[in-house]
Scaffold this active site. Sequence first.
Site, PDB file in Angstrom:
ATOM      1  N   ARG A   1       0.827  -1.208   0.000  1.00  0.00           N
ATOM      2  CA  ARG A   1       0.000   0.000   0.000  1.00  0.00           C
ATOM      3  C   ARG A   1       0.868   1.269   0.000  1.00  0.00           C
ATOM      4  O   ARG A   1       0.426   2.329  -0.405  1.00  0.00           O
ATOM      5  CB  ARG A   1      -0.894   0.031   1.248  1.00  0.00           C
ATOM      6  CG  ARG A   1      -1.923  -1.088   1.308  1.00  0.00           C
ATOM      7  CD  ARG A   1      -2.742  -1.004   2.566  1.00  0.00           C
ATOM      8  NE  ARG A   1      -3.640  -2.149   2.682  1.00  0.00           N
ATOM      9  CZ  ARG A   1      -4.657  -2.206   3.546  1.00  0.00           C
ATOM     10  NH1 ARG A   1      -4.885  -1.182   4.353  1.00  0.00           N
ATOM     11  NH2 ARG A   1      -5.438  -3.254   3.609  1.00  0.00           N
TER      12      ARG A   1
ATOM     13  N   GLU B   1     -10.906  -1.172  -5.311  1.00  0.00           N
ATOM     14  CA  GLU B   1     -11.447  -0.238  -4.311  1.00  0.00           C
ATOM     15  C   GLU B   1     -10.472   0.923  -4.152  1.00  0.00           C
ATOM     16  O   GLU B   1      -9.267   0.766  -4.309  1.00  0.00           O
ATOM     17  CB  GLU B   1     -11.625  -0.939  -2.957  1.00  0.00           C
ATOM     18  CG  GLU B   1     -12.346  -0.070  -1.929  1.00  0.00           C
ATOM     19  CD  GLU B   1     -12.355  -0.651  -0.518  1.00  0.00           C
ATOM     20  OE1 GLU B   1     -11.422  -1.363  -0.145  1.00  0.00           O
ATOM     21  OE2 GLU B   1     -13.324  -0.367   0.218  1.00  0.00           O
TER      22      GLU B   1
HETATM   23  C1  LIG Z   1     -10.917  -1.251   6.076  1.00  0.00           C
HETATM   24  C2  LIG Z   1      -9.788  -2.012   6.646  1.00  0.00           C
HETATM   25  C3  LIG Z   1     -10.052  -2.517   8.057  1.00  0.00           C
HETATM   26  C4  LIG Z   1     -10.727  -3.889   8.063  1.00  0.00           C
HETATM   27  O1  LIG Z   1     -10.032  -4.804   7.237  1.00  0.00           O
HETATM   28  C5  LIG Z   1      -9.798  -6.002   7.949  1.00  0.00           C
HETATM   29  N1  LIG Z   1      -8.571  -6.611   7.417  1.00  0.00           N
HETATM   30  C6  LIG Z   1      -7.408  -5.981   7.182  1.00  0.00           C
HETATM   31  N2  LIG Z   1      -6.518  -6.852   6.669  1.00  0.00           N
HETATM   32  C7  LIG Z   1      -7.154  -8.050   6.561  1.00  0.00           C
HETATM   33  C8  LIG Z   1      -6.781  -9.343   6.103  1.00  0.00           C
HETATM   34  N3  LIG Z   1      -5.532  -9.565   5.639  1.00  0.00           N
HETATM   35  N4  LIG Z   1      -7.678 -10.344   6.152  1.00  0.00           N
HETATM   36  C9  LIG Z   1      -8.930 -10.107   6.622  1.00  0.00           C
HETATM   37  N5  LIG Z   1      -9.362  -8.906   7.067  1.00  0.00           N
HETATM   38  C10 LIG Z   1      -8.468  -7.904   7.038  1.00  0.00           C
HETATM   39  C11 LIG Z   1      -9.677  -5.571   9.386  1.00  0.00           C
HETATM   40  O2  LIG Z   1      -9.954  -6.631  10.271  1.00  0.00           O
HETATM   41  C12 LIG Z   1     -10.747  -4.506   9.453  1.00  0.00           C
HETATM   42  O3  LIG Z   1     -11.985  -5.122   9.665  1.00  0.00           O
END
Ligand SMILES: CCC[C@H]1O[C@@H](n2cnc3c(N)ncnc32)[C@H](O)[C@@H]1O
Length: 484
Positions: free
Chosen positions: A101, A172
């Site tokens: 990112r 996105e």
């Molecule tokens: C919008 C970003 C925050 C959300 O994005 C989830 N999040 C981030 N990285 C991963 C990943 N590698 N696998 C599953 N969920 C993921 C976090 O928990 C939070 O809800």
Amino acid sequence: MRVRNKKWSLEYFLEVRKEVLSTWPTGDSPLLDLDTAVETLRAVPEHKNFALKLLKADKEKRTYIQPRAGVATLQGHIELLKHLEQAGADFLPSTIDSYTRHNRYLEAQEGIEISEKEQRSFLNGFPAVNHGVEGCMEVLKAVNVPLQARHGTPDARLLSEIIHAAGWTSNEGGGISYNIPYAKNISLADSIYYWQYCDRLVGYYEDHGIHINREPFGPLTGTLVPPSIAITVGIIESILAATQGVKHISVGYGQCGNVVQDVAAIQMLKELTEYYLYTFGHKNMHITTVFHQWMGGFPKDEAEALGLISMASTVASLSKATKMITKTPVESIGVPTKEMNATGIKASKFVVNLLKDQAFPDSQKLNLEKEMIRKEVTCLMDKVIDLGLGDVAIGAIKAFEYGVIDIPFAPSKQTMGLVLPARDNEGCIRILEFGHLGMSEEVKNFHKDKLKERALKEDRALDFQMTVDDVYAVSEGSLIGRKA
Ligand SMILES: CCC[C@H]1O[C@@H](n2cnc3c(N)ncnc32)[C@H](O)[C@@H]1O
């Protein structure tokens, strides 16, 4: 960097593209030749095209389900996504890791290597740039639903090139929504410019008959963001994308918690996005909506977390949002296992299936909330248009500079951070401190009166403590952080 809301010429885009593809070795793949990429995308079957499947969802007036998910290695990621598809995901992500990112592909590479060695993911997402077009193609081949890149990348130019050339038909992000909540101090002019590139690439594919979906990141900081601010950012990013030739846009919104306000927000999100796109001359656009399950602090207890996930699914389904982004019972802990991720999908899908033939009924309260959102968005959009003399790119940059648009709890120095939200007596998000937010006196008085009602009921001052209490409330089991 001076940006304008003007379609890039193909010549200019191709000129910049040379530099973009040179920023990492995987940008050198013959699969990134545009004619080849067009053929790859044309070969993607309809049921794996994100934009087309969203149109189907919209027609069925059903809420489709998508998780977030991403791990470091190619095999691990494929195994993960197949498990989530099995669990019922209608769309699949690849959540991209934090190094990627921030264009730190060297560290991402190191992360892949140690993950291969240790047989577990040392990255918090899928490093798509390092895996390259070939690797991303393997991921798409392994699943039977459309794929989308989900991340938080201010400069997503190379990432977008690679995932689209691999046949992924959704991306996105946006120049505001992937900057302000995700970066410390990147100028909006830069991030808007980078995302104009990503959208111009989609415009190129649309010119060649390939439909690709773009999804501004609706929740922003995911912390008590007033609906009208979130919706305004989504509208601005939709206009910027449409100018570059994007035709399929999913505008997003993060659940706030009061059911009437959330339903009103989803309905106004679509109505106002379509309205402003039309007034800016973009006809036959395909606009869908995305409801993000609660983005704030989650309860630690897995059963309680599942209760919150199910409540969010209820609201999303009754609001008729086209798509819902799910959470997992271990949201308060971190990146979920594939099993925990699947649990969130199944609970969400079960609720949505039960409610698919119902919709939230009209009511006076719903119409009041919708009208307030309309008034507030109109205030902000009028300011953006005035400040930019009709150019929303220039207008957005100035609006943030002057605090006329301002996003609470953002890490970025590019937003004033003077706006303070708090919940009213029914849990609707209202604005306690406006800073320089471009709202009318009528709107300001409405918010103040609503917050005074609650302060009176709790016999408390109208102050920052209300905001603090509301930030923690949901994770502690209530919507409103009532004074003890
Ligand atoms: C919008 C970003 C925050 C959300 O994005 C989830 N999040 C981030 N990285 C991963 C990943 N590698 N696998 C599953 N969920 C993921 C976090 O928990 C939070 O809800």
